[in-house]
Design a protein around this motif. Structure first.
Motif, PDB file in Angstrom:
ATOM      1  N   UNK A   1     -29.331   0.838   1.050  1.00 14.82           N
ATOM      2  CA  UNK A   1     -28.187   0.267   1.774  1.00 14.82           C
ATOM      3  C   UNK A   1     -27.790  -1.071   1.143  1.00 14.82           C
ATOM      4  N   UNK A   2     -28.794  -1.836   0.742  1.00 15.33           N
ATOM      5  CA  UNK A   2     -28.502  -3.106   0.060  1.00 15.33           C
ATOM      6  C   UNK A   2     -27.706  -2.863  -1.213  1.00 15.33           C
ATOM      7  N   UNK A   3     -28.040  -1.763  -1.914  1.00 16.46           N
ATOM      8  CA  UNK A   3     -27.383  -1.466  -3.189  1.00 16.46           C
ATOM      9  C   UNK A   3     -26.095  -0.669  -3.040  1.00 16.46           C
ATOM     10  N   UNK A   4     -25.775  -0.329  -1.782  1.00 19.13           N
ATOM     11  CA  UNK A   4     -24.636   0.554  -1.541  1.00 19.13           C
ATOM     12  C   UNK A   4     -23.313  -0.080  -1.967  1.00 19.13           C
ATOM     13  N   UNK A   5     -22.507   0.701  -2.670  1.00 16.35           N
ATOM     14  CA  UNK A   5     -21.146   0.268  -2.936  1.00 16.35           C
ATOM     15  C   UNK A   5     -20.289   0.951  -1.879  1.00 16.35           C
ATOM     16  N   UNK A   6     -19.793   0.201  -0.878  1.00 17.26           N
ATOM     17  CA  UNK A   6     -19.111   0.860   0.240  1.00 17.26           C
ATOM     18  C   UNK A   6     -17.794   1.491  -0.201  1.00 17.26           C
ATOM     19  N   UNK A   7     -17.367   2.499   0.542  1.00 19.00           N
ATOM     20  CA  UNK A   7     -16.065   3.112   0.326  1.00 19.00           C
ATOM     21  C   UNK A   7     -14.996   2.051   0.519  1.00 19.00           C
ATOM     22  N   UNK A   8     -14.063   2.004  -0.386  1.00 16.47           N
ATOM     23  CA  UNK A   8     -12.981   1.035  -0.256  1.00 16.47           C
ATOM     24  C   UNK A   8     -11.716   1.785   0.108  1.00 16.47           C
ATOM     25  N   UNK A   9     -11.221   1.558   1.325  1.00 16.49           N
ATOM     26  CA  UNK A   9     -10.063   2.308   1.799  1.00 16.49           C
ATOM     27  C   UNK A   9      -8.771   1.676   1.283  1.00 16.49           C
ATOM     28  N   UNK A  10      -7.685   2.437   1.428  1.00 18.41           N
ATOM     29  CA  UNK A  10      -6.372   1.909   1.038  1.00 18.41           C
ATOM     30  C   UNK A  10      -6.103   0.592   1.767  1.00 18.41           C
ATOM     31  N   UNK A  11      -6.460   0.546   3.057  1.00 20.75           N
ATOM     32  CA  UNK A  11      -6.205  -0.669   3.849  1.00 20.75           C
ATOM     33  C   UNK A  11      -7.114  -1.825   3.453  1.00 20.75           C
ATOM     34  N   UNK A  12      -8.264  -1.514   2.832  1.00 20.69           N
ATOM     35  CA  UNK A  12      -9.109  -2.598   2.314  1.00 20.69           C
ATOM     36  C   UNK A  12      -8.475  -3.201   1.071  1.00 20.69           C
ATOM     37  N   UNK A  13      -7.848  -2.348   0.268  1.00 14.87           N
ATOM     38  CA  UNK A  13      -7.411  -2.800  -1.050  1.00 14.87           C
ATOM     39  C   UNK A  13      -6.068  -3.512  -1.035  1.00 14.87           C
ATOM     40  N   UNK A  14      -5.197  -3.149  -0.110  1.00 16.84           N
ATOM     41  CA  UNK A  14      -3.958  -3.920   0.018  1.00 16.84           C
ATOM     42  C   UNK A  14      -3.750  -4.311   1.473  1.00 16.84           C
ATOM     43  N   UNK A  15      -3.724  -5.619   1.718  1.00 14.71           N
ATOM     44  CA  UNK A  15      -3.643  -6.074   3.109  1.00 14.71           C
ATOM     45  C   UNK A  15      -2.354  -6.829   3.416  1.00 14.71           C
ATOM     46  N   UNK A  16      -1.523  -7.078   2.411  1.00 14.50           N
ATOM     47  CA  UNK A  16      -0.346  -7.919   2.632  1.00 14.50           C
ATOM     48  C   UNK A  16       0.767  -7.209   3.392  1.00 14.50           C
ATOM     49  N   UNK A  17       1.961  -7.803   3.355  1.00 12.99           N
ATOM     50  CA  UNK A  17       3.138  -7.215   3.997  1.00 12.99           C
ATOM     51  C   UNK A  17       3.873  -6.367   2.962  1.00 12.99           C
ATOM     52  N   UNK A  18       4.424  -5.239   3.401  1.00  9.68           N
ATOM     53  CA  UNK A  18       5.198  -4.392   2.498  1.00  9.68           C
ATOM     54  C   UNK A  18       6.134  -3.556   3.343  1.00  9.68           C
ATOM     55  N   UNK A  19       7.130  -2.942   2.705  1.00  9.62           N
ATOM     56  CA  UNK A  19       8.051  -2.098   3.480  1.00  9.62           C
ATOM     57  C   UNK A  19       7.884  -0.621   3.127  1.00  9.62           C
ATOM     58  N   UNK A  20       7.293  -0.343   2.010  1.00  9.97           N
ATOM     59  CA  UNK A  20       7.104   1.061   1.606  1.00  9.97           C
ATOM     60  C   UNK A  20       5.615   1.311   1.379  1.00  9.97           C
ATOM     61  N   UNK A  21       5.038   2.122   2.227  1.00 10.61           N
ATOM     62  CA  UNK A  21       3.598   2.374   2.158  1.00 10.61           C
ATOM     63  C   UNK A  21       3.363   3.771   1.597  1.00 10.61           C
ATOM     64  N   UNK A  22       2.980   3.827   0.331  1.00 10.67           N
ATOM     65  CA  UNK A  22       2.735   5.136  -0.286  1.00 10.67           C
ATOM     66  C   UNK A  22       1.316   5.212  -0.840  1.00 10.67           C
ATOM     67  N   UNK A  23       0.415   4.487  -0.183  1.00  6.84           N
ATOM     68  CA  UNK A  23      -0.924   4.339  -0.766  1.00  6.84           C
ATOM     69  C   UNK A  23      -2.011   5.128  -0.054  1.00  6.84           C
ATOM     70  N   UNK A  24      -1.746   5.704   1.114  1.00  6.36           N
ATOM     71  CA  UNK A  24      -2.867   6.258   1.885  1.00  6.36           C
ATOM     72  C   UNK A  24      -2.691   7.737   2.232  1.00  6.36           C
ATOM     73  N   UNK A  25      -1.722   8.397   1.598  1.00  7.81           N
ATOM     74  CA  UNK A  25      -1.473   9.820   1.852  1.00  7.81           C
ATOM     75  C   UNK A  25      -1.238  10.132   3.329  1.00  7.81           C
ATOM     76  N   UNK A  26      -0.662   9.135   4.038  1.00  6.92           N
ATOM     77  CA  UNK A  26      -0.318   9.366   5.444  1.00  6.92           C
ATOM     78  C   UNK A  26       1.014  10.108   5.503  1.00  6.92           C
ATOM     79  N   UNK A  27       1.340  10.620   6.673  1.00  3.37           N
ATOM     80  CA  UNK A  27       2.679  11.158   6.875  1.00  3.37           C
ATOM     81  C   UNK A  27       3.654   9.987   6.997  1.00  3.37           C
TER      82      UNK A  27
END
Ligand SMILES: *Cc1c(COP(=O)(O)O)cnc(C)c1O
Length: 351
Positions: A10-36
């Motif tokens: 667990x100490x050595x674990x590289x956690x899953x990095x989600x789309x929301x982890x990687x970009x947190x700012x403001x935007x108007x077009x969200x095409x990063x998370x394969x959502x509807x």
């Protein structure tokens, strides 16, 4: 310090990095998370988007109410999630041990079994207090996790602060104080101790006093180091948006909740008085929670009789030290009256 207790993988674990982890700012077009890009008709706007992975706004609210900094708060899918994560983070399957004090909450044992962790038991005494004489011996076995349920389920009583402190200080592992029912006796909480004891985890929940069992919101409070490991291991989006919103709305009504807690305590005392008059009630154990553990003569018959009337209580008679005991949740005044009326009818029939 805590690093020595965490499993190396667990100490050595590289956690899953989600789309929301990687970009947190403001935007108007969200095409990063394969959502509807759209929601279904009738569904709340925004539900097509993933929720916040770390629930920052909700944590701010909890932080204000509890007086605990947000980096000391973990929010789980019920406190059961926190219990399971603690096993996965700290206990090496097939090797590490956990200490529990039966009769107590069953999920500690279930999570231990799922994670192949051996359970050490130290039975509560006749008053359902922790047997301090055994603590030295049991902590010698070096449990990685020790679970103190306070107030305890199913017995309803509390352990003294002195006892809890002795266990924390004697333990080389993590001590978990499960305060699921502490809203009914806030003065018993050891939440403020997390600053002093880095091996302490305090669990609370919105499932009981806060009336949100359906939303599945559990809280763990601990050192920032422990919280950060829990966050690394949890599922990326462990709390759904509707639950975050329900929790947030509930937390805005703290005063209302306090009043309801007062009503439940009144009802509990009334129920206790009324129950004690029945010939088939042998003993009612003191409770600091929203339920009563009641010892009946012929509890099985009472259970079946009540079930036949559509009144369901919890049979705890198979738990150690709980022979003949049923656990009765305090309901509304009407529900409690229905229970008492049914028992009165039974008593009249028997006479
Ligand atoms: C009800 C209860 C919980 C709450 O579990 P959630 O997963 O938060 O609903 C935790 N511990 C104890 C002892 C309980 O009785």
């Amino acid at each position: 310090m805590i690093e020595n207790l965490v499993r190396p993988n667990i100490l050595n674990l590289k956690p899953y990095s989600s789309a929301r982890d990687e970009f947190k700012g403001k935007a108007s077009v969200w095409l990063d998370a394969n959502e509807s890009p759209v929601v279904l008709p009738g569904v709340q706007t925004g539900m097509n988007r993933y929720p916040e992975p770390l629930q920052p706004e909700l944590k701010e609210k909890i932080s204000r109410i509890k007086g605990v900094p947000a980096n000391r708060i973990f929010i789980g899918n019920g406190s059961d999630e926190a219990v399971d994560l603690l096993f996965r983070v700290f206990c090496e399957p097939g090797r590490d041990k956990a200490l529990v004090f039966p009769p107590t909450y069953g999920m500690y044992g279930v999570c231990a079994a799922v994670n192949d962790v051996q359970v050490i038991e130290s039975l509560l005494d006749e008053q359902f207090s922790i047997n301090l004489k055994e603590i030295g011996k049991k902590t010698m076995e070096n449990p990685k996790l020790t679970f103190i349920c306070n107030p305890n389920n199913p017995t309803g009583n509390v352990q003294s602060h002195e006892t809890i402190r002795r266990i924390i200080e004697a333990s080389k592992g993590i001590v978990v104080v499960d305060e699921a029912y502490v809203d009914f006796c806030p003065e018993q909480s050891v939440l403020s101790w997390i600053e002093q004891y880095h091996n302490l985890v305090v669990l609370q929940t919105l499932s009981k006093a806060w009336g949100l069992a359906g939303a599945r919101i559990g809280l763990a409070f601990a050192s920032p180091e422990i919280i950060s490991v829990l966050n690394r291991v949890k599922f990326p989006y462990n709390i759904g948006k509707p639950s975050i919103e329900l929790a947030s709305a509930a937390l805005d009504q703290e005063q209302e909740i306090k009043e309801r807690v007062g009503e439940i305590i009144n009802q509990r005392n009334l129920l206790m008085n009324s129950l004690s008059a029945f010939t088939f009630v042998e003993k009612i154990f003191p409770s600091s929670a929203n339920f009563l553990l009641v010892k009946f003569r012929e509890s099985e018959k009472i259970y079946q009789y009540l079930a036949g009337k559509g009144i369901i209580v919890r049979d705890r008679s198979k738990q150690p030290g709980c022979k003949g005991c049923l656990r009765i949740t305090v309901g509304t005044q009407t529900e409690n009256k229905t229970l008492l009326k049914a028992l009165k009818e039974l008593e009249n029939k028997q006479q």
